[in-house]
Scaffold this active site. Structure first.
Site, PDB file in Angstrom:
ATOM      1  CB  VAL A   1      -1.095 -11.933   7.636  1.00 11.25           C
ATOM      2  CG1 VAL A   1      -0.480 -10.778   6.848  1.00 11.25           C
ATOM      3  CG2 VAL A   1      -0.594 -13.265   7.104  1.00 11.25           C
TER       4      VAL A   1
ATOM      5  CG  ASP B   1      -2.279  -4.777  12.823  1.00 18.52           C
ATOM      6  OD1 ASP B   1      -1.078  -5.056  12.706  1.00 18.52           O
ATOM      7  OD2 ASP B   1      -3.008  -4.487  11.867  1.00 18.52           O
TER       8      ASP B   1
ATOM      9  NE  ARG C   1      -1.981  -1.811   3.537  1.00 15.86           N
ATOM     10  CZ  ARG C   1      -2.410  -2.026   4.767  1.00 15.86           C
ATOM     11  NH1 ARG C   1      -3.623  -1.642   5.126  1.00 15.86           N
ATOM     12  NH2 ARG C   1      -1.631  -2.621   5.660  1.00 15.86           N
TER      13      ARG C   1
ATOM     14  CB  VAL D   1      -8.835  -9.886  11.942  1.00 19.44           C
ATOM     15  CG1 VAL D   1      -8.775  -8.545  11.227  1.00 19.44           C
ATOM     16  CG2 VAL D   1      -9.288 -10.964  10.963  1.00 19.44           C
TER      17      VAL D   1
ATOM     18  CG  ASN E   1       1.063  -6.527   6.180  1.00 19.40           C
ATOM     19  OD1 ASN E   1       1.240  -7.702   6.492  1.00 19.40           O
ATOM     20  ND2 ASN E   1       1.697  -5.959   5.158  1.00 19.40           N
TER      21      ASN E   1
ATOM     22  CE1 TYR F   1      -5.491   2.122  10.476  1.00 18.08           C
ATOM     23  CE2 TYR F   1      -4.397   1.757   8.367  1.00 18.08           C
ATOM     24  CZ  TYR F   1      -5.555   1.948   9.100  1.00 18.08           C
ATOM     25  OH  TYR F   1      -6.772   1.957   8.465  1.00 18.08           O
TER      26      TYR F   1
ATOM     27  CB  SER G   1     -19.120 -12.837  23.626  1.00 13.80           C
ATOM     28  OG  SER G   1     -17.807 -13.283  23.894  1.00 13.80           O
TER      29      SER G   1
ATOM     30  CD  GLU H   1      -3.659   2.659  15.562  1.00 14.93           C
ATOM     31  OE1 GLU H   1      -2.750   2.549  16.401  1.00 14.93           O
ATOM     32  OE2 GLU H   1      -3.454   3.079  14.398  1.00 14.93           O
TER      33      GLU H   1
ATOM     34  CB  VAL I   1     -12.227  -9.042  20.001  1.00 20.79           C
ATOM     35  CG1 VAL I   1     -12.551  -8.223  21.229  1.00 20.79           C
ATOM     36  CG2 VAL I   1     -13.195 -10.209  19.877  1.00 20.79           C
TER      37      VAL I   1
ATOM     38  CG  HIS J   1      -2.053  -1.209  15.172  1.00 14.60           C
ATOM     39  ND1 HIS J   1      -3.398  -1.280  15.463  1.00 14.60           N
ATOM     40  CD2 HIS J   1      -1.956  -1.086  13.819  1.00 14.60           C
ATOM     41  CE1 HIS J   1      -4.089  -1.213  14.333  1.00 14.60           C
ATOM     42  NE2 HIS J   1      -3.244  -1.087  13.321  1.00 14.60           N
TER      43      HIS J   1
END
Length: 372
Positions: A298, A270, A15, A267, A300, A94, A220, A118, A239, A96
């Site tokens: 992964v 990060d 990107r 997901v 990214n 980003y 949950s 983020e 989450v 994180h």
């Protein structure tokens, strides 16, 4: 303002921080944009297209970091990039930081003004600059899971949708936010049995309205997580607690009790991941196996579809880049509280409460830091 766009150097990250269309908008506002040579190669955009939009081309990242007042990137700065940051320089990307003490330390030491996509907020509490990449990652998570369920990839060898006379796979999605809702849309389209868990009843209601009987919504809690994870063929973790490390919802013991050949796609990696067994991987080596369960982590994921991701991200980030460039960082951050929520580190001080708490830094009110 002089805005710099370096080429991304994280492993297999294709990107780019600004598209030519975004460059054209910035130059129309009187700003100067410098783009590193071949920064747009991953989205099939040559240097001459950036030049036609009004950018100048720099031979290397050193020039970008040395000259630019604001650096616009996609992924968190890597170690050698962090060494090039200077006091008072704006970094917009980003970050994180909560699970990344080394990066946080380097950014604090740099004296730069570090604004994280983020944690920028919207008036309704959404995360507008995280949302487009969460959409992409949520949709990709089902693709990744389907691929890794193939026997040749280490999975149990099943097709998500099954076929006539053979039942479909069971996909369990942890989290009904942007990642989870996008994953669920793709998952139900595959013909799989889909279960979505979340603690937010309103989020579950949105899934119910969107997908109806095609997805099962479940509150949950520990009991429900364990019951559904242990019977799943594919578990997707989506989450998020804004700015903070992701909660560990699936323990190592639970992973060891999952079906052999099952797949987990984290997901949330990060932000540290929501599986206790998760660790970041790359597109070059995307998976590893723990207790016969395939892990795809992964960090990214949207970088695998860089053209879609870059344009989707720029649609969201450009107004904020313009705000910072037009008004300067002090006025923009002081006057716009939702942009200010993105300020994580400023002139050597941690200004995001969640990052400070996660990494044991003193928290500093961003308005006071800006005023000083």
């Amino acid at each position: 303002m002089l805005i710099g766009v370096p080429r991304e150097i994280k492993s297999q990250e294709y990107r780019v921080g600004l598209t030519p269309a975004s460059v054209r908008e910035l130059t129309a506002h009187g700003h100067e944009v410098v783009v590193e040579h071949d920064a747009g190669a991953g989205i099939n955009t040559a240097d001459n297209v950036y030049q036609a939009a009004g950018a100048s081309i720099a031979g290397g990242a050193e020039e970008i970091f040395a000259r630019a007042e604001m650096i616009v990137k996609v992924k968190e700065p890597q170690a050698r990039e962090r060494k090039r940051l200077r006091p008072g320089q704006i970094l917009f990307t980003y970050l994180h930081l909560a699970p990344d003490p080394e990066q946080t330390r380097d950014l604090v030491e740099s004296g730069a003004i570090c604004i994280a996509y983020e944690t920028v907020t919207a008036p309704d509490g959404r995360l507008p600059l995280l949302a487009p990449m969460s959409e992409v990652a949520g949709r990709m998570s089902v693709q990744a899971g389907a691929h890794n369920l193939e026997k040749t990839q280490g999975g149990m060898g099943i097709l998500l949708g099954g076929v006539a006379g053979v039942p479909p796979a069971k996909i369990v999605i942890l989290g009904a936010g942007v990642v989870g809702s996008n994953a669920a849309q793709i998952a139900v389209g595959s013909g799989a049995q889909v279960v979505v868990l979340d603690r937010n009843i309103d989020a579950l209601r949105r899934i119910d309205r969107l997908l109806g009987a095609r997805a099962i919504t479940v509150f949950s809690n520990r009991d429900n997580i364990e019951r559904h994870v242990l019977s799943a063929d594919l578990v997707i973790g989506g989450v998020l607690i804004p700015g903070a490390a992701a909660p560990k919802l699936v323990s190592r013991l639970m992973v060891s009790a999952m079906k052999p050949g099952a797949v987990v796609v984290d997901v949330a990696i990060d932000q540290g991941g929501c599986f206790e067994t998760a660790r970041p991987t790359t597109h070059a080596e995307p998976t590893y196996v723990v207790d016969r369960v395939v892990h795809y982590c992964v960090a990214n994921m949207p970088g695998g579809v860089p053209r879609t991701s870059t344009f989707a991200l720029n649609n969201a980030t450009l107004p904020y880049v313009l705000m910072l460039a037009d008004q300067g960082h002090r006025r923009a951050l002081a006057d716009h509280p939702h942009l200010r929520a993105g300020l994580n580190v400023c002139r050597g001080k941690v200004t995001c409460r969640e990052v400070a708490e996660a990494l044991h830094y003193p928290y500093h009110d961003p308005l006071q830091v800006l005023a000083a």
